[in-house]
Design a protein around this motif. Structure first.
Motif, PDB file in Angstrom:
ATOM      1  N   GLN A  69     -17.056   5.851 -12.000  1.00 13.46           N
ATOM      2  CA  GLN A  69     -15.594   5.958 -12.101  1.00 13.46           C
ATOM      3  C   GLN A  69     -15.079   5.201 -13.315  1.00 13.46           C
ATOM      4  OE1 GLN A  69     -16.249   3.726  -8.969  1.00 13.46           O
ATOM      5  NE2 GLN A  69     -15.341   4.985  -7.322  1.00 13.46           N
ATOM      6  N   LYS A 121      -8.858  -2.916 -11.166  1.00 10.24           N
ATOM      7  CA  LYS A 121      -9.910  -2.529 -10.231  1.00 10.24           C
ATOM      8  C   LYS A 121     -11.260  -3.097 -10.649  1.00 10.24           C
ATOM      9  CE  LYS A 121     -11.527   1.585  -9.392  1.00 10.24           C
ATOM     10  NZ  LYS A 121     -11.682   3.043  -9.142  1.00 10.24           N
ATOM     11  N   LEU A 130      -0.471   1.974  -9.792  1.00  9.92           N
ATOM     12  CA  LEU A 130      -1.817   1.772 -10.321  1.00  9.92           C
ATOM     13  C   LEU A 130      -2.858   2.436  -9.429  1.00  9.92           C
ATOM     14  CD1 LEU A 130      -1.646  -1.924 -11.579  1.00  9.92           C
ATOM     15  CD2 LEU A 130      -1.469   0.182 -12.898  1.00  9.92           C
ATOM     16  N   SER A 131      -2.718   2.277  -8.124  1.00  8.05           N
ATOM     17  CA  SER A 131      -3.778   2.858  -7.301  1.00  8.05           C
ATOM     18  C   SER A 131      -3.618   4.376  -7.203  1.00  8.05           C
ATOM     19  CB  SER A 131      -3.844   2.199  -5.928  1.00  8.05           C
ATOM     20  OG  SER A 131      -2.685   2.455  -5.192  1.00  8.05           O
ATOM     21  N   SER A 185       2.530   8.130  -5.578  1.00 10.19           N
ATOM     22  CA  SER A 185       2.812   6.719  -5.288  1.00 10.19           C
ATOM     23  C   SER A 185       4.145   6.538  -4.565  1.00 10.19           C
ATOM     24  CB  SER A 185       2.837   5.927  -6.594  1.00 10.19           C
ATOM     25  OG  SER A 185       3.903   6.374  -7.417  1.00 10.19           O
ATOM     26  N   ALA A 227      -5.363   5.598 -10.277  1.00 11.79           N
ATOM     27  CA  ALA A 227      -6.816   5.503 -10.150  1.00 11.79           C
ATOM     28  C   ALA A 227      -7.344   6.593  -9.222  1.00 11.79           C
ATOM     29  CB  ALA A 227      -7.210   4.120  -9.628  1.00 11.79           C
ATOM     30  N   ASP A 228      -6.649   6.806  -8.109  1.00 12.01           N
ATOM     31  CA  ASP A 228      -7.091   7.848  -7.179  1.00 12.01           C
ATOM     32  C   ASP A 228      -7.035   9.225  -7.832  1.00 12.01           C
ATOM     33  OD1 ASP A 228      -7.279   5.793  -5.422  1.00 12.01           O
ATOM     34  OD2 ASP A 228      -5.693   6.469  -4.064  1.00 12.01           O
ATOM     35  N   GLN A 269       1.761  -1.794  -7.754  1.00 15.01           N
ATOM     36  CA  GLN A 269       0.454  -1.568  -7.140  1.00 15.01           C
ATOM     37  C   GLN A 269       0.294  -0.111  -6.724  1.00 15.01           C
ATOM     38  OE1 GLN A 269      -2.012  -3.411  -7.126  1.00 15.01           O
ATOM     39  NE2 GLN A 269      -1.205  -5.476  -7.545  1.00 15.01           N
ATOM     40  N   ALA A 270       1.345   0.452  -6.162  1.00 11.23           N
ATOM     41  CA  ALA A 270       1.258   1.837  -5.694  1.00 11.23           C
ATOM     42  C   ALA A 270       0.983   2.772  -6.864  1.00 11.23           C
ATOM     43  CB  ALA A 270       2.556   2.233  -4.991  1.00 11.23           C
ATOM     44  N   ALA A 326      -4.756  -0.010 -14.574  1.00 16.53           N
ATOM     45  CA  ALA A 326      -5.394   0.245 -13.280  1.00 16.53           C
ATOM     46  C   ALA A 326      -6.873  -0.121 -13.341  1.00 16.53           C
ATOM     47  CB  ALA A 326      -5.235   1.716 -12.897  1.00 16.53           C
TER      48      ALA A 326
END
Lengths: 188, 188, 188, 188
Positions: free
Chosen positions: D98, D66, D17-18, D41, D21-22, D14-15, D62
């Motif tokens: 996005q 999302k 992927l986000s 991450s 994305a960020d 998860q870390a 990701a």
DNA sequence: ATTTAAGCGAGACGGTACGTCTCGTCTTGAA
DNA sequence: TTCAAGACGAGACGTACCGTCTCGCTTAAAT
């Protein structure tokens, strides 16, 4: 308190140092490049930049690894004898052509690159001054020291003579000079 | 036998020399480049390459143009007095920060660039040795010269001390050193 | 109003363009590098950076030099015939494998590098839209144009179809598609 | 047959992927790097390389995590209604900035990296074609389908239009386009 | 309980290309 | 012939990432 991650490769370190020493002999200091050292040593440039700030620092470490830069602090019983032994050892170092070639380049780099200059001064030049200082201090407590040139001036004269020969006249340092220096500095 | 074509521009020569002097003060010797001098002086690179072999040669001429590099050969009547006068004049030069900064760089370049090294030695360093040689020779004919340090060693000690202070310790040369040197070298 | 200095070397320009075209065929767009183009063309990297902002721009110019990217604006007397001729010419371009390989890469780069994207859009994509716009406008004045899809939508459909085939399905564009498109867009 | 050893860390996944994305929002796809994702991450690079072949694959996952990439297969009773619903859903996706920013980058990467291209085509693009294929097939069995554009051409036109708008003109997809497309493709 | 086998964060490694800088040379047109 | 301007081939700089490789640890199934 152990750091995580892969350890520094001693193999690469050695390869870099000896590549640097070889190359400076082949192409000279001006022709030496980090890129060349990396290529010759079979390492990546980043590995060099990670551990040394400049090619001069690589060379300084390579010199320390190769030549015996140990500074003798002899105790021969008297100031003139101590001084003579110290000078003989120092002059001997300056007679190895590969060594003085590198020292020349490092002293030059120290003038041009201020950060390396600081490292070269504290890590190399001042150590030699301090070694000589030990001899002088010992002579002082022994009452063996002539009053005339201040201790600092003695070091300036000794190292000044050596470096001037290396940098300016480029003449080899003959043994007769030792006698002259000893009688000048140690003879009351 | 005058060759045809445009004459060398004295204006450009001056612009190049003063641009070099200015730039070395602003960005240091390492940051100095022929390209930078050309840009600052409003000249073309080719004009610089046509008349000087390297940036160090430009700087050496700029130094000669700016600072008074004249070497005094005093005649004060006695060897100690002559020596003191010579040392005072030489040390004075070394107290101008911009001048020693450039001299440091030129001595460095002389180590790295052999061709410039040759020019620097014969055109700068040896001239100073010769000036000192005149004093010593005069003392010898006068019977004023102590037998102890050979004439060449006197020069090595004097210039060695100066250059070592400039290159290695970077400490200013105080006047007390003159007394020490004179009493050491001229006192029988 | 002439600029001083050496003129741009047409020889180098040609060498760079054909090196780029050759290399992209050999190693693909991902494997193409400015350094590689410079090496292959026998020029310096700076010469490339002086005249092109990115490898994509070199490739775009190389494509224009090699492939005939001329956009035909046929006048066949009727909108369906004009459209058919335009489509045939456009589809023909897309059947040259080396050309579409490069176009694929340029369209990709245009997504990733915004500055090149802008240049690619105005210098390549929009010119083709405008050419089609001429046909549509002519049909409108002739009263030949069906009311149904707006002119802009016609272009979106035509170029969308071509690019989608090139980028997504990677299937060759068969001639039967021309008939379908013409009957769809030109048949009242 | 369960293998021993530590289980894959869902937390790290998860870390990663986000972080991906960020970061793509902050520095763009060109500025995105595996190293950057790992740093942001708080994971190691090896953890990313263990589970994803490239940064594009991370980003694709990701995106799936999302955005709701679910493809609707509506059944509104008639082909025109089904088509309209499908288009509305597809166009809606393309209006999230996005999301389209990432889709642009993935389509670009698919052109440049053949292995990812294959994965992107079969795992993303073709699924959407198949969904549309279901609608068309249903219409065919219902006798609702106009004979004119072949089913494959319908998909090419629909997706070509969408992607061309996203990649080339970068104009938002307005609702009037849906009417045009439906009347063009579904009206006999 | 001990062994064995992943997975993990960290980070060094050999590489490669980047885009910049300066080198010393060459070319151009004016002075 | 020199000059200012500036393009050219060359090549090193220091940086950024690549994808791989230790390294000590944690975790968990198999023994």
């Amino acid at each position: 308190m152990i750091r995580p991650g892969r350890k520094r490769s001693e193999e690469s370190r050695q390869a870099i140092l000896s590549a640097a020493a070889d190359l400076v002999g082949e192409v000279g200091y001006a022709g030496l490049s980090i890129e060349g050292i990396a290529a010759r040593s079979g390492t990546g440039k980043q590995t060099i930049y990670r551990w040394w700030p400049s090619k001069a620092d690589v060379l300084l470490e390579a010199l320390a690894a190769k030549a015996d830069l140990h500074i003798p602090i002899p105790d021969e019983g008297s100031y003139p004898a101590d001084l003579r032994a110290f000078l003989a050892a120092s002059f001997a170092l300056g007679r190895k052509p590969q060594v003085i070639e590198v020292l020349r380049a490092l002293m030059a780099e120290a003038q041009i690159n201020p950060a390396f200059g600081e490292r070269f001064r504290t890590g190399f030049l001042e150590r030699r001054r301090e070694a000589l200082g030990v001899l002088v201090e010992r002579a002082r407590t022994r009452g063996d020291l002539p009053p005339d040139p201040r201790p600092g001036t003695v070091a300036d004269l000794v190292f000044g003579l050596i470096w001037y020969r290396v940098l300016a006249t480029r003449e080899p340092i003959d043994d007769a000079l030792i006698d002259e220096l000893v009688s000048l500095l140690a003879a009351g």
